[in-house]
Design a protein around this motif. Structure first.
Motif, PDB file in Angstrom:
ATOM      1  N   MET A   1       5.383  31.131  70.535  1.00  0.00           N
ATOM      2  CA  MET A   1       6.142  32.307  70.099  1.00  0.00           C
ATOM      3  C   MET A   1       6.320  33.298  71.232  1.00  0.00           C
ATOM      4  SD  MET A   1       5.008  33.229  66.294  1.00  0.00           S
ATOM      5  CE  MET A   1       4.242  31.953  65.368  1.00  0.00           C
ATOM      6  N   ALA A   2       5.302  33.438  72.073  1.00  0.00           N
ATOM      7  CA  ALA A   2       5.393  34.356  73.208  1.00  0.00           C
ATOM      8  C   ALA A   2       6.461  33.889  74.193  1.00  0.00           C
ATOM      9  CB  ALA A   2       4.041  34.472  73.910  1.00  0.00           C
ATOM     10  N   GLN A   3       6.646  32.579  74.289  1.00  0.00           N
ATOM     11  CA  GLN A   3       7.627  32.014  75.213  1.00  0.00           C
ATOM     12  C   GLN A   3       9.008  31.868  74.575  1.00  0.00           C
ATOM     13  OE1 GLN A   3       5.741  28.315  76.075  1.00  0.00           O
ATOM     14  NE2 GLN A   3       4.226  29.205  77.469  1.00  0.00           N
ATOM     15  N   ALA A   4       9.108  32.209  73.311  1.00  0.00           N
ATOM     16  CA  ALA A   4      10.356  31.998  72.575  1.00  0.00           C
ATOM     17  C   ALA A   4      11.515  32.710  73.260  1.00  0.00           C
ATOM     18  CB  ALA A   4      10.203  32.498  71.142  1.00  0.00           C
ATOM     19  N   GLY A   5      12.599  31.966  73.394  1.00  0.00           N
ATOM     20  CA  GLY A   5      13.810  32.531  73.978  1.00  0.00           C
ATOM     21  C   GLY A   5      14.870  32.693  72.910  1.00  0.00           C
ATOM     22  N   ASN A   6      15.420  31.572  72.484  1.00  0.00           N
ATOM     23  CA  ASN A   6      16.439  31.557  71.450  1.00  0.00           C
ATOM     24  C   ASN A   6      15.771  31.113  70.150  1.00  0.00           C
ATOM     25  OD1 ASN A   6      18.413  30.510  69.622  1.00  0.00           O
ATOM     26  ND2 ASN A   6      19.877  30.385  71.303  1.00  0.00           N
ATOM     27  N   PRO A   7      15.590  32.018  69.200  1.00  0.00           N
ATOM     28  CA  PRO A   7      14.848  31.671  67.985  1.00  0.00           C
ATOM     29  C   PRO A   7      15.415  30.464  67.240  1.00  0.00           C
ATOM     30  CG  PRO A   7      15.272  34.024  68.052  1.00  0.00           C
ATOM     31  CD  PRO A   7      16.024  33.414  69.186  1.00  0.00           C
ATOM     32  N   ALA A   8      16.732  30.357  67.146  1.00  0.00           N
ATOM     33  CA  ALA A   8      17.341  29.242  66.419  1.00  0.00           C
ATOM     34  C   ALA A   8      17.043  27.916  67.112  1.00  0.00           C
ATOM     35  CB  ALA A   8      18.849  29.449  66.286  1.00  0.00           C
TER      36      ALA A   8
END
Length: 155
Positions: free
Chosen positions: A53-60
């Motif tokens: 989650m910390a590395q999340a870029g584009n949620p979709a």
């Protein structure tokens, strides 16, 4: 409802997905979703989940990729005995559960556009794993639209 989403839009989307699964596949869907959520929410996976989650870029796209990983692992664990009719619905529920976690952790705003983008990302990630190309999917969607149009004209 199978999923645990607390966001009302996600919960409604999950419920809609579940309602479209044929009755003879509801038990299989329930088993697959419960297995996936058990893995997803297992205490020993919390650190990995938080890192992703910390590395999340584009949620979709992240939700689609995560759902594809989950369904791939569960399909392999089932010795490829999982009914293909539950693969996409279960994947969608996993993706929406991930978005729900982002709502809680990152205060992600859920919108119809994000749900649509996530649906597309899941299809893009999961369907090729089971031999469905984008061209084939486009043909299926066009056929379904034609069928709906014919049904509407017949009414």
């Amino acid at each position: 409802m199978l999923g645990q989403a607390s966001n009302s839009m996600l919960a409604q989307a999950e419920q809609g997905i579940q309602s479209k699964v044929a009755a003879q596949f509801q038990i299989a869907l329930s088993k697959v979703v419960n297995a996936g959520l058990t893995i997803m929410y297992a205490p020993q996976n919390k650190e990995m989940r938080l890192q992703r989650m910390a590395q999340a870029g584009n949620p979709a796209k992240d939700a689609g990729a995560g759902a594809a990983r989950m369904i791939s692992n569960l399909y392999a664990q089932s010795n490829k005995q999982m009914p293909l009719e539950v693969v996409v619905p279960a994947s969608m529920i996993f993706a929406f559960e991930y978005l729900d976690l982002l709502v809680k952790v990152k205060r992600l705003a859920i919108t119809p556009d994000l749900i649509a983008a996530t649906t597309q990302a899941v299809a893009d990630a999961v369907l090729p794993m089971f031999g469905v190309s984008k061209d084939h999917m486009t043909q299926l969607v066009a056929y379904a639209k034609q069928q709906r149009a014919r049904q509407n004209r017949a009414r």
